[in-house]
Design a protein around this motif. Structure first.
Motif, PDB file in Angstrom:
ATOM      1  N   UNK A  94       9.458  -8.185   1.419  1.00 33.15           N
ATOM      2  CA  UNK A  94       7.995  -8.217   1.458  1.00 33.15           C
ATOM      3  C   UNK A  94       7.492  -7.538   2.721  1.00 33.15           C
ATOM      4  N   UNK A  95       6.419  -6.783   2.587  1.00 29.33           N
ATOM      5  CA  UNK A  95       5.863  -6.080   3.751  1.00 29.33           C
ATOM      6  C   UNK A  95       5.361  -7.082   4.781  1.00 29.33           C
ATOM      7  N   UNK A  96       5.758  -6.921   6.037  1.00 36.27           N
ATOM      8  CA  UNK A  96       5.342  -7.875   7.071  1.00 36.27           C
ATOM      9  C   UNK A  96       3.893  -7.712   7.490  1.00 36.27           C
ATOM     10  N   UNK A  97       3.317  -6.577   7.166  1.00 38.09           N
ATOM     11  CA  UNK A  97       1.904  -6.346   7.482  1.00 38.09           C
ATOM     12  C   UNK A  97       1.344  -5.305   6.516  1.00 38.09           C
ATOM     13  N   UNK A 123      10.110   2.141   6.840  1.00 40.32           N
ATOM     14  CA  UNK A 123      10.118   1.872   8.280  1.00 40.32           C
ATOM     15  C   UNK A 123       9.591   0.472   8.570  1.00 40.32           C
ATOM     16  N   UNK A 124       8.571   0.060   7.822  1.00 37.73           N
ATOM     17  CA  UNK A 124       7.975  -1.269   8.031  1.00 37.73           C
ATOM     18  C   UNK A 124       8.973  -2.388   7.749  1.00 37.73           C
ATOM     19  N   UNK A 125       9.917  -2.170   6.825  1.00 34.05           N
ATOM     20  CA  UNK A 125      10.901  -3.217   6.525  1.00 34.05           C
ATOM     21  C   UNK A 125      12.229  -2.956   7.248  1.00 34.05           C
ATOM     22  N   UNK A 151      -3.979 -10.538  14.449  1.00 28.36           N
ATOM     23  CA  UNK A 151      -2.663  -9.961  14.726  1.00 28.36           C
ATOM     24  C   UNK A 151      -2.681  -8.427  14.672  1.00 28.36           C
ATOM     25  N   UNK A 152      -3.866  -7.865  14.464  1.00 27.38           N
ATOM     26  CA  UNK A 152      -3.988  -6.417  14.414  1.00 27.38           C
ATOM     27  C   UNK A 152      -3.801  -5.821  13.041  1.00 27.38           C
ATOM     28  N   UNK A 170      -6.044   8.155  -0.048  1.00 32.15           N
ATOM     29  CA  UNK A 170      -5.840   6.917   0.701  1.00 32.15           C
ATOM     30  C   UNK A 170      -4.764   6.097   0.007  1.00 32.15           C
ATOM     31  N   UNK A 171      -4.082   5.269   0.781  1.00 34.34           N
ATOM     32  CA  UNK A 171      -3.046   4.403   0.238  1.00 34.34           C
ATOM     33  C   UNK A 171      -3.086   3.085   0.988  1.00 34.34           C
ATOM     34  N   UNK A 172      -3.001   1.994   0.239  1.00 36.62           N
ATOM     35  CA  UNK A 172      -2.948   0.664   0.834  1.00 36.62           C
ATOM     36  C   UNK A 172      -1.883  -0.156   0.121  1.00 36.62           C
ATOM     37  N   UNK A 173      -0.990  -0.749   0.898  1.00 40.04           N
ATOM     38  CA  UNK A 173      -0.064  -1.774   0.397  1.00 40.04           C
ATOM     39  C   UNK A 173      -0.251  -2.973   1.312  1.00 40.04           C
ATOM     40  N   UNK A 174      -0.604  -4.086   0.730  1.00 39.05           N
ATOM     41  CA  UNK A 174      -1.008  -5.227   1.547  1.00 39.05           C
ATOM     42  C   UNK A 174       0.177  -6.078   1.978  1.00 39.05           C
ATOM     43  N   UNK A 175      -0.022  -6.772   3.074  1.00 38.83           N
ATOM     44  CA  UNK A 175       0.984  -7.697   3.582  1.00 38.83           C
ATOM     45  C   UNK A 175       1.446  -8.636   2.465  1.00 38.83           C
ATOM     46  N   UNK A 176       2.762  -8.794   2.350  1.00 39.50           N
ATOM     47  CA  UNK A 176       3.308  -9.677   1.322  1.00 39.50           C
ATOM     48  C   UNK A 176       3.707  -8.962   0.046  1.00 39.50           C
TER      49      UNK A 176
END
Length: 451
Positions: free
Chosen positions: A110-113, A131-133, A317-318, A149-155
């Motif tokens: 799961x994405x941490x942010x 890179x995020x994981x 948390x930014x 644009x691209x968005x993948x949300x935390x979790x």
């Protein structure tokens, strides 16, 4: 010819071992109904005390990398030990049995942010997600389509996001012989079958040919997508409660309270030391459509003196809040005070309409809701490609041969009495005991009847 396996253990130790030839079995899969699928292998090696001890002492078995090599020390494939390892002891130690799979399980995190990217290619987006994981492997994705644009949300699950993104742009992810992550085009088939030069016939086929004819899953495809527009200096949020001729809103904040804080919330806050601020998440709205992402916001709020406040696009948390703003407002006065204007303006990507494209008309529809496609041309290409796949892939051939073809190779298959089929290898099995390859081939065109 497969000869040996090289093991890389988490503690840095490396070992090589001969593979017991008749024990080796492997399968590579291009896709399973257009979705990514893992390859796997199983084999035995002669008992080796050092290798056995390393396996027994390394708790994280899924980090044991295995390279399968030929007699020239060239990599045939790369796997990781996942779950299964067997040791047997009779009068003496018996061979070690190993099962391993492709390393896609590393992506199952799961994405941490929240990940936000603007005007980036599919390749750049996937590299950033990995890179995020903290994925350390090499990545090379030949998909240069640019997303506004691209968005993948935390979790969100990184593996699911990557698979969906690649599929919507016509690709499927896979790992090459060295274990590097890349992608293959699902729909890049020859324009005409005459350009297919590789073939199997009665001279090269072994055993029987199994031909499975399936009902068409669909005869037309519709693809739904959001049309988006970048809107600047637009109203994103407005609260008008208790508005009058002098105030765009009039929201009371009691002394020592936060904005929109109830008595019970204040009591709980004070019982816990009074350190937790009341954070209000304000969801954006716009007359043009749903706000997908705000890249900039402008504060248009008015509070009475003695009210301290903070308005932000980010959480504590930014993390980017994507389509919400965070507002913390506290009344330091000894008496009630008011918020007299609560408006947010800014620049945002807005889904101005929801559109749909159809490949062709028919009676059996397959519908897709595209999450990462925002233009009609790309959506149309997707719909046509998937419809063609369903149209032509209803025949599946299972064949055995001594000939070694790469996964994804296009072949002409013919033999007496069965006609001619043109297809693509979507599964490749190798069993060294039988010293041959077994292929599953999906057709890409109508078959030619036997003469």
């Amino acid at each position: 010819m497969i000869k040996k396996a090289k093991f890389y253990f988490p503690n840095g130790e490396e070992f090589e071992s001969e593979i017991i030839t008749e024990s080796y079995q492997a399968q590579e899969i291009l896709h399973n109904k257009l979705q990514a699928a893992d390859g796997s292998c199983s084999f035995k090696i002669p008992f080796n005390v050092e290798i056995a001890d390393c396996f027994k002492t390394q708790i994280n078995l899924d980090k044991v990398k295995i390279e399968i090599k030929d007699e020239k020390n060239k990599n045939i494939n790369t796997y990781y030990v996942k779950d299964s390892l067997t040791f047997e002891k009779g009068q003496q130690n018996l061979p070690i049995s190993i099962q391993a799979i492709s390393p896609s399980f590393f992506f199952n995190e799961d994405l941490p942010r929240t990940v936000v990217m603007l005007s980036k290619t599919v390749e750049a987006i996937i590299k950033n997600i990995l890179k995020e994981i903290n994925y350390k492997g090499k990545v090379s994705i030949p998909v240069m389509n640019t997303l506004p644009y691209f968005v993948a949300e935390e979790g969100e699950n990184a593996k699911k996001v990557i698979n969906e993104l690649l599929f919507e742009y016509g690709y499927v992810g896979f790992f090459d012989a060295d274990g590097n992550f890349t992608a293959k085009n699902l729909f890049d088939v020859p324009e005409e079958t005459k350009f297919i030069s590789d073939f199997l016939d009665g001279n090269s086929l072994r055993d029987k040919i199994r031909i499975t004819a399936n009902e068409h899953e669909a005869d037309f495809v519709s693809a739904n997508f959001n049309k988006i527009e970048m809107v600047q200096n637009t109203l994103l949020f407005s609260d008008t409660q208790n508005a009058d001729e002098n105030n765009k809103c009039k929201i009371e904040i009691k002394p020592g309270y936060y904005l929109f804080e109830s008595d019970d919330e204040k009591k709980s806050r004070l019982e816990n030391g009074g350190q937790n601020e009341k954070v209000n998440l304000l969801s954006y709205d716009n007359t043009l459509g749903d706000v997908l992402y705000a890249s900039r916001i402008e504060d248009r709020t008015k509070f009475d003196e003695g009210i301290t406040y903070k308005l932000s696009r980010f959480d504590e948390y930014g993390n980017d809040l994507v389509n919400q703003a965070s507002l913390i407002a506290y009344n330091t006065n000894a008496t009630s005070a008011f918020c007299r204007q609560l408006e947010i303006y800014g620049d945002a990507y807005v889904a101005t309409s929801y559109d749909s494209v159809v490949s062709s008309k028919g009676t059996k529809e397959k519908q897709f809701d595209l999450k990462y496609v925002y233009d009609k041309e790309t959506a149309s290409t997707f719909a046509v490609n998937v419809a063609n796949y369903y149209r032509w892939s209803n025949f599946r051939l299972t064949v055995k041969t001594d000939l070694d073809f790469e996964l994804g190779t296009f072949l002409k298959v013919s033999d007496y009495g069965i006609g001619v089929y043109y297809g693509r290898i979507v599964s490749k099995k190798q069993t060294l005991k039988e010293k041959c390859f077994e292929y599953e081939i999906e057709t890409i065109s109508d078959y030619e009847p036997a003469q």
